[in-house]
Design a protein around this motif. Structure first.
Motif, PDB file in Angstrom:
ATOM      1  N   LEU A 219      20.842 -38.766  11.860  1.00  0.00           N
ATOM      2  CA  LEU A 219      19.701 -38.032  11.341  1.00  0.00           C
ATOM      3  C   LEU A 219      18.414 -38.475  12.008  1.00  0.00           C
ATOM      4  O   LEU A 219      17.536 -37.642  12.278  1.00  0.00           O
ATOM      5  N   SER A 220      18.297 -39.745  12.283  1.00  0.00           N
ATOM      6  CA  SER A 220      17.063 -40.175  12.932  1.00  0.00           C
ATOM      7  C   SER A 220      17.025 -39.647  14.358  1.00  0.00           C
ATOM      8  O   SER A 220      15.944 -39.296  14.862  1.00  0.00           O
ATOM      9  N   MET A 221      18.186 -39.532  14.993  1.00  0.00           N
ATOM     10  CA  MET A 221      18.208 -38.939  16.329  1.00  0.00           C
ATOM     11  C   MET A 221      17.830 -37.467  16.255  1.00  0.00           C
ATOM     12  O   MET A 221      17.079 -36.950  17.083  1.00  0.00           O
ATOM     13  N   ARG A 222      18.333 -36.822  15.230  1.00  0.00           N
ATOM     14  CA  ARG A 222      18.045 -35.404  15.053  1.00  0.00           C
ATOM     15  C   ARG A 222      16.562 -35.179  14.804  1.00  0.00           C
ATOM     16  O   ARG A 222      15.948 -34.255  15.339  1.00  0.00           O
ATOM     17  N   LEU A 223      15.995 -36.046  13.987  1.00  0.00           N
ATOM     18  CA  LEU A 223      14.579 -35.909  13.721  1.00  0.00           C
ATOM     19  C   LEU A 223      13.762 -36.225  14.955  1.00  0.00           C
ATOM     20  O   LEU A 223      12.693 -35.652  15.160  1.00  0.00           O
ATOM     21  N   ALA A 224      14.257 -37.135  15.762  1.00  0.00           N
ATOM     22  CA  ALA A 224      13.514 -37.443  16.973  1.00  0.00           C
ATOM     23  C   ALA A 224      13.534 -36.260  17.923  1.00  0.00           C
ATOM     24  O   ALA A 224      12.602 -36.066  18.699  1.00  0.00           O
ATOM     25  N   ALA A 225      14.598 -35.465  17.830  1.00  0.00           N
ATOM     26  CA  ALA A 225      14.690 -34.322  18.721  1.00  0.00           C
ATOM     27  C   ALA A 225      13.802 -33.175  18.272  1.00  0.00           C
ATOM     28  O   ALA A 225      13.495 -32.277  19.051  1.00  0.00           O
TER      29      ALA A 225
ATOM     30  N   GLY B  25       4.760 -45.218   7.297  1.00  0.00           N
ATOM     31  CA  GLY B  25       5.124 -46.018   8.467  1.00  0.00           C
ATOM     32  C   GLY B  25       5.095 -45.211   9.747  1.00  0.00           C
ATOM     33  O   GLY B  25       4.690 -45.694  10.797  1.00  0.00           O
ATOM     34  N   LEU B  26       5.505 -43.948   9.652  1.00  0.00           N
ATOM     35  CA  LEU B  26       5.526 -43.116  10.857  1.00  0.00           C
ATOM     36  C   LEU B  26       4.125 -42.853  11.355  1.00  0.00           C
ATOM     37  O   LEU B  26       3.910 -42.613  12.544  1.00  0.00           O
ATOM     38  N   GLN B  27       3.179 -42.898  10.425  1.00  0.00           N
ATOM     39  CA  GLN B  27       1.816 -42.606  10.848  1.00  0.00           C
ATOM     40  C   GLN B  27       1.286 -43.621  11.825  1.00  0.00           C
ATOM     41  O   GLN B  27       0.365 -43.326  12.582  1.00  0.00           O
ATOM     42  N   THR B  28       1.858 -44.811  11.791  1.00  0.00           N
ATOM     43  CA  THR B  28       1.361 -45.817  12.730  1.00  0.00           C
ATOM     44  C   THR B  28       1.595 -45.391  14.164  1.00  0.00           C
ATOM     45  O   THR B  28       0.937 -45.874  15.070  1.00  0.00           O
ATOM     46  N   TYR B  29       2.551 -44.517  14.326  1.00  0.00           N
ATOM     47  CA  TYR B  29       2.843 -44.104  15.693  1.00  0.00           C
ATOM     48  C   TYR B  29       1.957 -42.973  16.162  1.00  0.00           C
ATOM     49  O   TYR B  29       1.997 -42.596  17.327  1.00  0.00           O
ATOM     50  N   THR B  30       1.214 -42.378  15.253  1.00  0.00           N
ATOM     51  CA  THR B  30       0.428 -41.225  15.672  1.00  0.00           C
ATOM     52  C   THR B  30      -0.694 -41.630  16.605  1.00  0.00           C
ATOM     53  O   THR B  30      -1.175 -40.828  17.373  1.00  0.00           O
ATOM     54  N   ASN B  31      -1.073 -42.903  16.506  1.00  0.00           N
ATOM     55  CA  ASN B  31      -2.214 -43.300  17.323  1.00  0.00           C
ATOM     56  C   ASN B  31      -1.821 -43.680  18.734  1.00  0.00           C
ATOM     57  O   ASN B  31      -2.671 -43.764  19.610  1.00  0.00           O
ATOM     58  N   THR B  32      -0.553 -43.932  18.932  1.00  0.00           N
ATOM     59  CA  THR B  32      -0.154 -44.318  20.290  1.00  0.00           C
ATOM     60  C   THR B  32      -0.194 -43.080  21.178  1.00  0.00           C
ATOM     61  O   THR B  32       0.418 -42.059  20.888  1.00  0.00           O
ATOM     62  N   LYS B  33      -0.924 -43.227  22.269  1.00  0.00           N
ATOM     63  CA  LYS B  33      -1.105 -42.077  23.129  1.00  0.00           C
ATOM     64  C   LYS B  33       0.005 -41.934  24.154  1.00  0.00           C
ATOM     65  O   LYS B  33       0.176 -40.905  24.774  1.00  0.00           O
ATOM     66  N   LYS B  34       0.761 -43.021  24.314  1.00  0.00           N
ATOM     67  CA  LYS B  34       1.734 -42.955  25.396  1.00  0.00           C
ATOM     68  C   LYS B  34       2.884 -42.032  25.012  1.00  0.00           C
ATOM     69  O   LYS B  34       3.165 -41.788  23.832  1.00  0.00           O
ATOM     70  N   GLU B  35       3.543 -41.576  26.004  1.00  0.00           N
ATOM     71  CA  GLU B  35       4.674 -40.698  25.775  1.00  0.00           C
ATOM     72  C   GLU B  35       5.877 -41.520  25.321  1.00  0.00           C
ATOM     73  O   GLU B  35       6.239 -42.513  25.932  1.00  0.00           O
ATOM     74  N   MET B  36       6.476 -41.082  24.266  1.00  0.00           N
ATOM     75  CA  MET B  36       7.658 -41.794  23.791  1.00  0.00           C
ATOM     76  C   MET B  36       8.892 -41.014  24.183  1.00  0.00           C
ATOM     77  O   MET B  36       8.958 -39.802  24.025  1.00  0.00           O
ATOM     78  N   THR B  37       9.860 -41.720  24.687  1.00  0.00           N
ATOM     79  CA  THR B  37      11.129 -41.044  24.963  1.00  0.00           C
ATOM     80  C   THR B  37      11.810 -40.730  23.640  1.00  0.00           C
ATOM     81  O   THR B  37      11.427 -41.221  22.585  1.00  0.00           O
ATOM     82  N   ILE B  38      12.822 -39.938  23.773  1.00  0.00           N
ATOM     83  CA  ILE B  38      13.491 -39.529  22.542  1.00  0.00           C
ATOM     84  C   ILE B  38      14.148 -40.729  21.883  1.00  0.00           C
ATOM     85  O   ILE B  38      14.235 -40.821  20.650  1.00  0.00           O
ATOM     86  N   LEU B  39      14.567 -41.665  22.696  1.00  0.00           N
ATOM     87  CA  LEU B  39      15.180 -42.859  22.122  1.00  0.00           C
ATOM     88  C   LEU B  39      14.144 -43.687  21.372  1.00  0.00           C
ATOM     89  O   LEU B  39      14.410 -44.221  20.288  1.00  0.00           O
ATOM     90  N   ASP B  40      12.966 -43.784  21.963  1.00  0.00           N
ATOM     91  CA  ASP B  40      11.899 -44.507  21.277  1.00  0.00           C
ATOM     92  C   ASP B  40      11.578 -43.860  19.945  1.00  0.00           C
ATOM     93  O   ASP B  40      11.371 -44.540  18.933  1.00  0.00           O
ATOM     94  N   ARG B  41      11.537 -42.537  19.990  1.00  0.00           N
ATOM     95  CA  ARG B  41      11.211 -41.834  18.751  1.00  0.00           C
ATOM     96  C   ARG B  41      12.271 -42.108  17.691  1.00  0.00           C
ATOM     97  O   ARG B  41      11.972 -42.359  16.528  1.00  0.00           O
ATOM     98  N   LYS B  42      13.508 -42.060  18.154  1.00  0.00           N
ATOM     99  CA  LYS B  42      14.589 -42.281  17.191  1.00  0.00           C
ATOM    100  C   LYS B  42      14.508 -43.677  16.608  1.00  0.00           C
ATOM    101  O   LYS B  42      14.670 -43.877  15.396  1.00  0.00           O
ATOM    102  N   ASN B  43      14.223 -44.641  17.473  1.00  0.00           N
ATOM    103  CA  ASN B  43      14.131 -46.000  16.949  1.00  0.00           C
ATOM    104  C   ASN B  43      12.980 -46.143  15.982  1.00  0.00           C
ATOM    105  O   ASN B  43      13.081 -46.845  14.967  1.00  0.00           O
TER     106      ASN B  43
END
Lengths: 323, 194
Positions: A219-225, B25-43
């Protein structure tokens, strides 16, 4: 109940006619009395005479001083015998696991003689540690203190190893605790109710935990997508009190700023929908930062569609989430 | 039926709390301007979700403390920020203390386990012994699964598993709902575009 105890009688010299009787009496008497003290169950009074344990009279005298746990209906002899029986004398030590067994298991006590010493000490230590045990634990505690000062035996308090003797009362109490909790787990994990046997139930539980953890990953992967910028209106979510509508209200967090007027709303019943920002794919067709100022106008247009309770939350603050 | 209603309402509260903290917690990431890969986002999503669900327990359970200890172990700048955001300043100090406590208890458990192993094992091949071995194997696996399970005894382990399963369920439900909602919105907007 005295079937397995005959071989233990060797080292003990006691009143011959009460040999087996004493053990069984000892077995049956203290736990029920102990149970009475704490759980206050009605237990049939044992018709047997107070067991005369084949130990020193001196020990009994000493132990009688420590019989603080004596219940009113308990004869002082039986409770005095309890610490005496758990005295530090090596041969007597082996008896304690037996005496505490009210429901004899199949494993013969002779097998566990070797490890019963360590097991007993561990049980005593365990009894000392667990606070909601029966008063027999207190007896054991007292006995160990008693032995510590009087006898040359060195009492080791550290845990020595797994108790392989399954006759102990402490082991049984612990197992009952575990079983009670396992039952709760069985109710929680779907499909566990019909399974019998600890190993299989544990199997199911492990599968369930693994499945849940995997789902979180997916789900976190899905949300990241999902496209990066999503605006939430949290208050619409939290305005929903009951559990059923909370699922609907999740949809209340998102909303395309352009949508065909009645169509989508008809499919989701009482949703308040907020403009949704998209980056990436929809970049050419959607405004991004400029749209923030346009929040109010779509909101007003939505008011006519939405049910009044949700409209109150329209004006509340919105959270932006950018990833 | 009534119990289930109560259960659902309490779980709804839990879900709300989790959602709030997670989005916080997710809001902390809104300020980062760098591009996040999808893996970063997932993490990032997973991390915030884990911290959020652990904090809903207010550290009364072992597993939540273990989760926070693990998180603070990865001395990653972003994780610290997220933790602070969700929990608040003073609790992060508590987490540091609990990390030390867990380390000490882990050493103790190691020593105890070593002592236990040297005592020796019975080689009785009774059916009950086999069953016990199976159960032991399973509990070992479970200990690995539940965060912080290595230091717990059996009773504690089962209690923690109960709590952990319930919290995981909450987490999965909320995340799935949001993912579904997001997908639905995406579909509807795509349809509206066409």
């Amino acid at each position: 109940m005295g079937f397995g105890f005959d071989e233990i009688h060797g080292p003990i010299s006691g009143p011959p006619e009460t040999d087996s009787n004493s053990f069984t009496a000892l077995l049956e008497l203290p736990p029920p009395q102990a149970v009475e003290l704490l759980i206050k169950e009605d237990f049939p009074a044992k018709p047997m005479p107070p067991p005369i344990f084949p130990s020193n009279i001196a020990l009994i005298d000493r132990a009688s001083k420590f019989s603080i746990y004596a219940s009113p209906d308990n004869s002082p002899d039986s409770t005095a015998i309890l610490p005496a029986s758990s005295s530090m004398k090596l041969d007597l030590v082996k008896q304690e696991p037996l005496e505490s067994d009210s429901h004899p298991n199949s494993s013969s006590p002779a097998v566990s003689n070797q490890s019963s010493k360590s097991g007993k000490r561990k049980e005593r230590e365990k009894k000392v540690k667990e606070s909601n045990k029966k008063s027999k634990k207190v007896a054991a505690n007292e006995a160990s203190e008693l032995s510590g000062e009087k006898l040359p035996y060195v009492h080791v308090r550290a845990r020595r190893g797994q108790a392989t003797d399954s006759h102990s009362l402490a082991e049984r109490a612990r197992r009952e605790k575990i079983n009670a909790r396992m039952k709760l787990l069985q109710e929680l994990v779907p499909g566990c109710n019909k399974i019998s046997g600890t190993a299989m139930v544990l199997d199911e539980i492990i599968n369930h935990v693994q499945a849940l953890q995997r789902q979180v990953e997916f789900l976190s992967m899905r949300l990241a997508a999902v496209n990066p910028r999503i605006d939430f209106n949290l208050d619409a979510v939290f305005a929903a009190e009951s559990g059923s509508s909370i699922d609907n209200s999740y949809l209340g967090m998102f909303d395309p700023s352009i949508w065909p007027e009645g169509q989508i709303n008809g499919s989701r019943q009482q949703l308040y929908q907020q403009p949704l920002h998209f980056d990436g794919l929809h970049q050419p067709s959607w405004g991004r930062e400029d749209d923030t100022s346009n929040f109010i106008s779509p909101e007003d247009s939505l008011l006519s569609y939405d049910s009044p309770p949700n409209s109150a939350s329209l004006q509340s603050s919105k959270l932006k989430m950018e990833l | 039926m009534k119990a289930r209603m109560q259960n659902s309402s309490s779980s709804a509260l839990l879900k709300q709390e989790f959602l709030k903290k997670w989005i916080n917690g997710l809001q902390t990431y809104t300020n980062t301007k760098k591009e996040m890969t999808i893996l970063d986002r997932k993490n990032a999503i997973k991390l915030s979700a884990d911290i959020a669900i652990a904090s809903t327990r207010n550290f009364s359970t072992n597993w939540s403390r273990a989760v926070m200890a693990d998180v603070s172990k990865n001395v990653d700048g972003s994780s610290k920020i997220v933790t602070e955001k969700i929990l608040g300043r003073k609790e992060t100090c508590i987490i540091k203390c609990s990390k030390n406590i867990m380390r000490k208890s882990r050493l103790l458990a190691h020593r105890k386990r070593a002592i236990r192993r040297t005592i020796g094992r019975t080689s009785v091949k009774a059916a009950s012994a086999i069953a016990k071995e199976l159960v032991k194997k399973r509990t070992r696996v479970l200990k690995r699964l539940v965060p912080g399970g290595k230091q717990m005894n059996e009773i504690c382990l089962i209690k923690e598993t109960l709590d952990y399963i319930a919290s995981l369920q909450v987490q999965v439900d909320v995340m799935r709902n949001i993912a579904n909602a997001a997908d639905q919105c995406l579909d509807s907007t795509e349809r509206s575009l066409l």
